[in-house]
Design a protein around this motif. Structure first.
Motif, PDB file in Angstrom:
ATOM      1  N   LEU A   1       0.827  -1.208   0.000  1.00 29.81           N
ATOM      2  CA  LEU A   1       0.000   0.000   0.000  1.00 29.81           C
ATOM      3  C   LEU A   1       0.862   1.260   0.000  1.00 29.81           C
ATOM      4  O   LEU A   1       0.497   2.264  -0.607  1.00 29.81           O
ATOM      5  CB  LEU A   1      -0.954   0.008   1.195  1.00 29.81           C
ATOM      6  N   SER A   2       2.004   1.202   0.644  1.00 27.98           N
ATOM      7  CA  SER A   2       2.921   2.337   0.634  1.00 27.98           C
ATOM      8  C   SER A   2       3.396   2.630  -0.789  1.00 27.98           C
ATOM      9  O   SER A   2       3.385   3.788  -1.234  1.00 27.98           O
ATOM     10  CB  SER A   2       4.122   2.066   1.543  1.00 27.98           C
ATOM     11  N   LYS A   3       3.781   1.600  -1.501  1.00 35.69           N
ATOM     12  CA  LYS A   3       4.229   1.768  -2.886  1.00 35.69           C
ATOM     13  C   LYS A   3       3.095   2.291  -3.766  1.00 35.69           C
ATOM     14  O   LYS A   3       3.316   3.130  -4.641  1.00 35.69           O
ATOM     15  CB  LYS A   3       4.752   0.449  -3.447  1.00 35.69           C
ATOM     16  N   HIS A   4       1.890   1.801  -3.524  1.00 39.00           N
ATOM     17  CA  HIS A   4       0.734   2.262  -4.287  1.00 39.00           C
ATOM     18  C   HIS A   4       0.515   3.763  -4.080  1.00 39.00           C
ATOM     19  O   HIS A   4       0.296   4.511  -5.040  1.00 39.00           O
ATOM     20  CB  HIS A   4      -0.519   1.473  -3.891  1.00 39.00           C
ATOM     21  N   GLN A   5       0.588   4.218  -2.833  1.00 37.67           N
ATOM     22  CA  GLN A   5       0.394   5.646  -2.541  1.00 37.67           C
ATOM     23  C   GLN A   5       1.539   6.487  -3.109  1.00 37.67           C
ATOM     24  O   GLN A   5       1.322   7.588  -3.629  1.00 37.67           O
ATOM     25  CB  GLN A   5       0.260   5.880  -1.032  1.00 37.67           C
ATOM     26  N   ALA A   6       2.762   5.974  -3.027  1.00 39.73           N
ATOM     27  CA  ALA A   6       3.906   6.695  -3.601  1.00 39.73           C
ATOM     28  C   ALA A   6       3.738   6.843  -5.113  1.00 39.73           C
ATOM     29  O   ALA A   6       4.020   7.911  -5.682  1.00 39.73           O
ATOM     30  CB  ALA A   6       5.208   5.975  -3.265  1.00 39.73           C
TER      31      ALA A   6
END
Length: 183
Positions: free
Chosen positions: A163-168
């Motif tokens: 999810l962190s990568k998705h938001q980034a």
């Protein structure tokens, strides 16, 4: 006077969401907020506008001064309370910030401008309450760049790397020139 103050708020917010690094657009909000206070230093919106601009200029002593005066004039103004909460986060007083943010909703249960939940998220983030910050940021209808950026950090800090990568990726989709150092 209030028109000058509201325009100062609007232009300062415009500068804030522009992460390009240019401070040229910052001169006008300061001049407008000062003019508002010159015209009416007994109007909490005018004082709060000058406090808001000083907060974004990192002139925290002046921001505290003007917000304190604004709050003394009207301790039940939810916008002043919430903005004072923002200032407290920047001063490292996150628990105090959360009290101001909650008080804004107590004095006006319908108080929910687009930026409010982002401010609540910032306070939770500063207190290392990342799950609560995620909930607050998710409630923010106007996330722009800062919302996905904070969510990326929150998810990374809670261990949810996907999810962190998705938001980034969302941050970079919205603004390919995004710079973490400017932000």
């Amino acid at each position: 006077a209030k028109s000058y103050a509201l325009l100062a708020f609007a232009l300062c917010r415009e500068w804030f969401v522009d992460v390009s690094g240019s401070d040229a657009a910052f001169v006008s909000p300061l001049a407008l907020a000062k003019r508002a206070v010159e015209l009416d230093d007994g109007q909490e919106t005018c004082l709060a506008a000058l406090g808001w601009v000083h907060m974004h200029r990192h002139s925290y002593d002046l921001a505290v001064h003007y917000y304190t005066r604004a709050l003394a004039l009207n301790p039940k103004n939810p916008t002043v309370l919430a903005n004072l909460g923002d200032l407290c986060v920047r001063l490292g007083e996150s628990a105090k910030a959360m009290n101001y943010l909650k008080e804004a909703r107590v004095v006006d249960p319908f108080f929910a401008p687009k930026w409010y939940w982002g401010s609540v998220g910032n306070a939770h983030f500063a207190m290392h309450q990342y799950d609560d910050a995620i909930v607050a940021f998710a409630r923010s209808p106007a996330t722009r760049i800062w919302g996905p950026a904070y969510l990326a950090a929150c998810y990374a800090l809670t261990g949810d790397i996907d999810l962190s990568k998705h938001q980034a990726a969302e941050v970079l989709r919205l603004m390919p020139e995004f710079s973490i150092s400017r932000y």
